[in-house]
Design an enzyme around this catalytic site. Structure first.
Site, PDB file in Angstrom:
ATOM      1  N   ASP A 207       0.818  -1.210   0.000  1.00  0.00           N
ATOM      2  CA  ASP A 207       0.000   0.000   0.000  1.00  0.00           C
ATOM      3  C   ASP A 207       0.857   1.267   0.000  1.00  0.00           C
ATOM      4  O   ASP A 207       0.703   2.125   0.868  1.00  0.00           O
ATOM      5  CB  ASP A 207      -0.915  -0.071   1.238  1.00  0.00           C
ATOM      6  CG  ASP A 207      -1.866   1.102   1.337  1.00  0.00           C
ATOM      7  OD1 ASP A 207      -2.348   1.567   0.297  1.00  0.00           O
ATOM      8  OD2 ASP A 207      -2.129   1.543   2.478  1.00  0.00           O
ATOM      9  N   GLU A 451       3.116  -8.358   7.110  1.00  0.00           N
ATOM     10  CA  GLU A 451       1.854  -8.945   6.653  1.00  0.00           C
ATOM     11  C   GLU A 451       2.006  -9.903   5.470  1.00  0.00           C
ATOM     12  O   GLU A 451       1.337  -9.746   4.446  1.00  0.00           O
ATOM     13  CB  GLU A 451       0.848  -7.843   6.301  1.00  0.00           C
ATOM     14  CG  GLU A 451       0.442  -7.021   7.501  1.00  0.00           C
ATOM     15  CD  GLU A 451      -0.709  -6.053   7.202  1.00  0.00           C
ATOM     16  OE1 GLU A 451      -1.096  -5.923   6.033  1.00  0.00           O
ATOM     17  OE2 GLU A 451      -1.207  -5.439   8.160  1.00  0.00           O
ATOM     18  N   TYR A 504      -7.129  -3.406  12.051  1.00  0.00           N
ATOM     19  CA  TYR A 504      -7.851  -2.182  11.685  1.00  0.00           C
ATOM     20  C   TYR A 504      -9.325  -2.358  12.013  1.00  0.00           C
ATOM     21  O   TYR A 504     -10.188  -2.392  11.142  1.00  0.00           O
ATOM     22  CB  TYR A 504      -7.617  -1.867  10.199  1.00  0.00           C
ATOM     23  CG  TYR A 504      -6.217  -1.351   9.968  1.00  0.00           C
ATOM     24  CD1 TYR A 504      -5.923   0.002  10.125  1.00  0.00           C
ATOM     25  CD2 TYR A 504      -5.171  -2.213   9.659  1.00  0.00           C
ATOM     26  CE1 TYR A 504      -4.640   0.485   9.964  1.00  0.00           C
ATOM     27  CE2 TYR A 504      -3.876  -1.745   9.501  1.00  0.00           C
ATOM     28  CZ  TYR A 504      -3.621  -0.393   9.656  1.00  0.00           C
ATOM     29  OH  TYR A 504      -2.339   0.084   9.502  1.00  0.00           O
ATOM     30  N   GLU A 540       0.372  -1.975  14.244  1.00  0.00           N
ATOM     31  CA  GLU A 540      -0.361  -1.009  13.414  1.00  0.00           C
ATOM     32  C   GLU A 540      -1.788  -0.945  13.914  1.00  0.00           C
ATOM     33  O   GLU A 540      -2.377  -1.977  14.265  1.00  0.00           O
ATOM     34  CB  GLU A 540      -0.423  -1.436  11.932  1.00  0.00           C
ATOM     35  CG  GLU A 540       0.856  -1.263  11.161  1.00  0.00           C
ATOM     36  CD  GLU A 540       0.716  -1.667   9.683  1.00  0.00           C
ATOM     37  OE1 GLU A 540      -0.403  -1.582   9.120  1.00  0.00           O
ATOM     38  OE2 GLU A 540       1.735  -2.073   9.107  1.00  0.00           O
TER      39      GLU A 540
HETATM   40  C1  GCB Z   1      -1.575  -2.421   6.619  1.00  0.00           C
HETATM   41  C2  GCB Z   1      -0.264  -2.341   5.962  1.00  0.00           C
HETATM   42  C3  GCB Z   1       0.110  -0.923   5.573  1.00  0.00           C
HETATM   43  C4  GCB Z   1      -1.109  -0.215   4.998  1.00  0.00           C
HETATM   44  C5  GCB Z   1      -2.168  -0.149   6.070  1.00  0.00           C
HETATM   45  C6  GCB Z   1      -3.469   0.505   5.566  1.00  0.00           C
HETATM   46  O1  GCB Z   1      -1.916  -3.381   7.254  1.00  0.00           O
HETATM   47  O2  GCB Z   1       0.770  -2.926   6.707  1.00  0.00           O
HETATM   48  O3  GCB Z   1       1.152  -0.982   4.628  1.00  0.00           O
HETATM   49  O4  GCB Z   1      -0.817   1.055   4.512  1.00  0.00           O
HETATM   50  O5  GCB Z   1      -2.492  -1.446   6.488  1.00  0.00           O
HETATM   51  O6  GCB Z   1      -3.653   1.696   5.754  1.00  0.00           O
HETATM   52  O7  GCB Z   1      -4.264  -0.200   4.975  1.00  0.00           O
END
Ligand code: GCB
Length: 652
Positions: A207, A451, A504, A540
């Site tokens: 990403d 990941e 997330y 994260e």
């Molecule tokens: C993740 C990734 C990261 C992305 C982020 C996102 O899990 O490790 O590279 O930018 O999520 O914002 O989706």
């Protein structure tokens, strides 16, 4: 077809790659009484090879004569260091896939070309992704991978003729293939009712935008012909005595004397040694402590190395100074210990990313980022998702910012990316990374990947091998990779020292339902800890917020929503950090550029700062939290009674 030729040209090149066990060191090019350095920053001639097979530059041998009209066609002026993508107004160049050519001439001091006891080295800090280098038309180096330095000894070339300058040509290919790191795929669009003939695109599973070019300083430097090639320092502590174990390798002669001095910050020599390896004892050592963990964090000694050789022409010396921080790192089943004290990571994930320069190194940007980290009260970051510039690591040593140092192993999703070829390259990358960063006290853990599809069958062997190799290269630091797989299907997790987990919640699922975060997060932590009995970092978490977009009650993409997600996470983190959670790293420090997709609004907006480094509401929320955490977890050995209260900016 163009795409196939592009990928083919890279693949062909990759097969010539070097074997395991790297030869030689990769010391940072520092000036000293015996070493000079010439920076080649500035404008270089640049040309992207837009020919259909992208190979015209090789067919016409653009490296043989100066890159200019009429020989090779029109060129652009391209700043170095910088990505080439966002500097111009040409949309085609922004998304270009294939070979680009850089060239510049460098004037050399006379001594460099005439003194045969001088060794002249060309060093490239980072060329993304595959680079071939010629000097005066002669092939001198090749390197795969965009985030680690490589160099070529060009003494013979520049000392063989009457010229006082040399012409440096660098061809760089940004194509990513299943076995590159990061991996990628060229997708051929063959339906001619939809795409022109030969149409292809670069597809990736990560990403961020695949910026390319000469991203870090290119320098020429000198050493004597017998020289200090590498220094390896590890430290330990016995009561109040710091122990500095050193090993020095020399190239150019087998008959030499080595002297080492360790100096404190006042310039006093606190220990001396001789020979290529040994142990220095530092009574009452000042330890290297992280920012906010001690009233004098980031104490650095200097290891002064002096090499002397007797030659027919007399005695010759080489000097090199290495900053050394004395500290220890250890992991228990629920703690991360620095100098024997529990350390809680409260920090960020970053990217090397900014307007115009892309991933190009830039001092003002770097200092702004460090000033923001200090303002925030952050004590750590992860180099998501690739190794950062050496100058960044040096600043971390100097400011006490703890680093989880990550390889470019991001986007490992396809089963082809677990092939032997991929693994072999990944092992080499870890060798290059450890070789470059092993002496930084700020680096406390290696992360081999982010990941990956670690639930796929080949992932078990892959990560077992990769982590074992990294530990063999550096037994002094723990190793991890960052996972978003499920706790009960992750085949790599058994081999890590610390579980780093990304989630997330209420962002990529349960959209808008902030009320489920606490339950889901507590379950996430409990499952991982019950299964592995290892400390856990929330590596994260976060939510996109478009700066200035407000909505209350909070809706997705508003600043209020981003803050609310963080607040919900913090409630659970505050319980679990009393047990086995040892850190929290927000995604992300700043907004950053990505490929274009319907999910991204000119990039990823999960930054707590904008791409221009202005704070969103979440930055103030985190700042309050991080200073509070520093107050609770900071420790002052002299006072003997933790917690040591650091001065909060809120009371200034
Ligand atoms: C993740 C990734 C990261 C992305 C982020 C996102 O899990 O490790 O590279 O930018 O999520 O914002 O989706």
């Amino acid at each position: 077809m163009a795409g196939r030729a592009v990928a083919g040209a890279v693949l062909g090149a990759l097969l010539w790659g070097c074997g395991l066990a790297l030869q030689g060191g990769m010391l940072y090019p520092r000036e000293s009484a015996s070493r000079e350095r010439k920076d080649l920053d500035g404008l270089w001639k640049f040309r992207a090879d837009f020919s259909e097979n992208r190979l015209r530059g090789f067919e016409q041998q653009w490296y043989r004569s100066p890159l200019r009209e009429p020989q090779s066609g029109p060129t652009l002026d391209m700043p170095v260091p910088s990505s080439f993508n966002d500097v111009g107004q040409d949309g085609q160049l922004r998304g270009f896939v294939g070979w680009v050519w850089y060239e510049r001439e460098a004037m050399l001091p006379q001594r460099w070309t005439q003194d045969l006891n001088t060794r002249v080295v060309l060093r490239i800090g980072s060329a993304h992704y595959y680079a071939i280098v010629w000097v005066n038309g002669v092939h001198v180096a090749e390197h795969e991978g965009g985030h680690l330095p490589f160099e070529a000894d060009i003494s013979k070339l520049v000392q063989s003729g009457p010229l006082s300058f040399c012409r440096i040509t660098i061809a760089i290919n940004n194509t990513l293939a299943p076995h590159t790191l990061p991996p990628g795929t060229i997708l051929y669009r063959t339906d001619t009712s939809m795409y022109p003939n030969g149409y292809f695109v670069q597809d990736t599973s990560f990403d961020f935008f695949n910026y390319a070019g000469l991203h870090r300083p290119v320098v020429l430097y000198t050493t004597p012909t017998t020289y200090i090639d590498d220094i390896d320092v590890t430290t330990s502590v016995d009561q109040n005595t710091g122990l500095v174990h050193y090993q020095i390798s020399i190239q150019g002669s087998e008959h030499f004397q080595l002297e080492v001095h360790l100096q404190d910050e006042e310039g006093n020599i606190v220990a001396r040694g001789t020979g290529g390896r040994g142990q220095l004892q530092v009574p009452n050592a000042h330890l290297w402590w992280p920012y906010l963990m001690h009233e004098h964090p980031a104490y650095l000694y200097s290891l002064e190395v002096r090499l002397t050789v007797q030659t027919a022409a007399g005695s010759m010396s080489d000097f090199y100074t290495l900053p050394v921080g004395i500290r220890t790192v250890a992991v228990t089943k629920n703690q991360f210990l620095i100098n024997g004290k529990p350390f809680y990571f409260h920090g960020v994930n970053k990217h090397e990313d900014s307007d115009i320069r892309g991933r190009g190194f830039d001092w003002p940007l770097l200092m702004k980022d460090f000033n923001l980290l200090l303002w925030l009260g952050a004590n750590a970051f992860r180099t998501s998702h690739y190794p950062y510039a050496e100058e960044v690591m040096q600043l971390c040593d100097q400011y006490g910012i703890v680093v989880i140092d990550e390889s470019p192993g991001v986007g490992i999703k396809l089963s082809q990316s677990y092939s032997n070829q991929s693994l072999q390259h990944h092992l080499e990358v870890m060798e290059e990374l450890v070789r470059r960063d092993k002496n930084h006290p700020a680096v406390v853990m290696w992360s081999v990947a982010n990941e990956p599809t670690s639930f796929l069958e080949p992932a078990g062997y892959y990560f077992k091998t990769l982590i074992a190799h990294t530990k063999a290269l550096d037994p002094s630091r723990p190793v991890t990779f960052v996972t978003n797989s499920k706790y009960d299907t992750d085949l790599g997790a058994p081999y890590v020292d610390v579980i780093c987990v990304n989630s997330y919640l209420s962002w990529y699922h349960d959209y808008g339902h902030l009320e489920v975060i606490q339950l889901q997060l507590a379950t996430q932590f409990e499952n991982w800890y019950r299964t592995y009995q290892k400390p856990i970092i929330q590596s994260e978490y976060g939510a996109d917020a478009i700066t200035g977009l407000h909505h209350d009650p909070p809706l997705m993409f508003s600043e209020e929503y981003q803050k609310s997600v963080l607040e919900q996470y913090h409630l659970v983190l505050d319980q679990k950090r009393k047990e086995y959670v040892i850190g929290e790293l927000i995604w992300n420090f700043a907004d950053f550029m990505t490929d274009q997709t319907p999910q991204r609004v000119i990039g990823n907006k999960k930054g707590i700062f904008t791409r221009q480094r202005q704070p969103k509401g979440a930055a103030f929320l985190l700042r309050e939290r991080y200073w509070k955490l520093a107050n609770e977890t900071g420790y002052h050995p002299a006072a003997g009674k933790p917690p040591y209260l650091v001065k909060s900016p809120f009371t200034w």
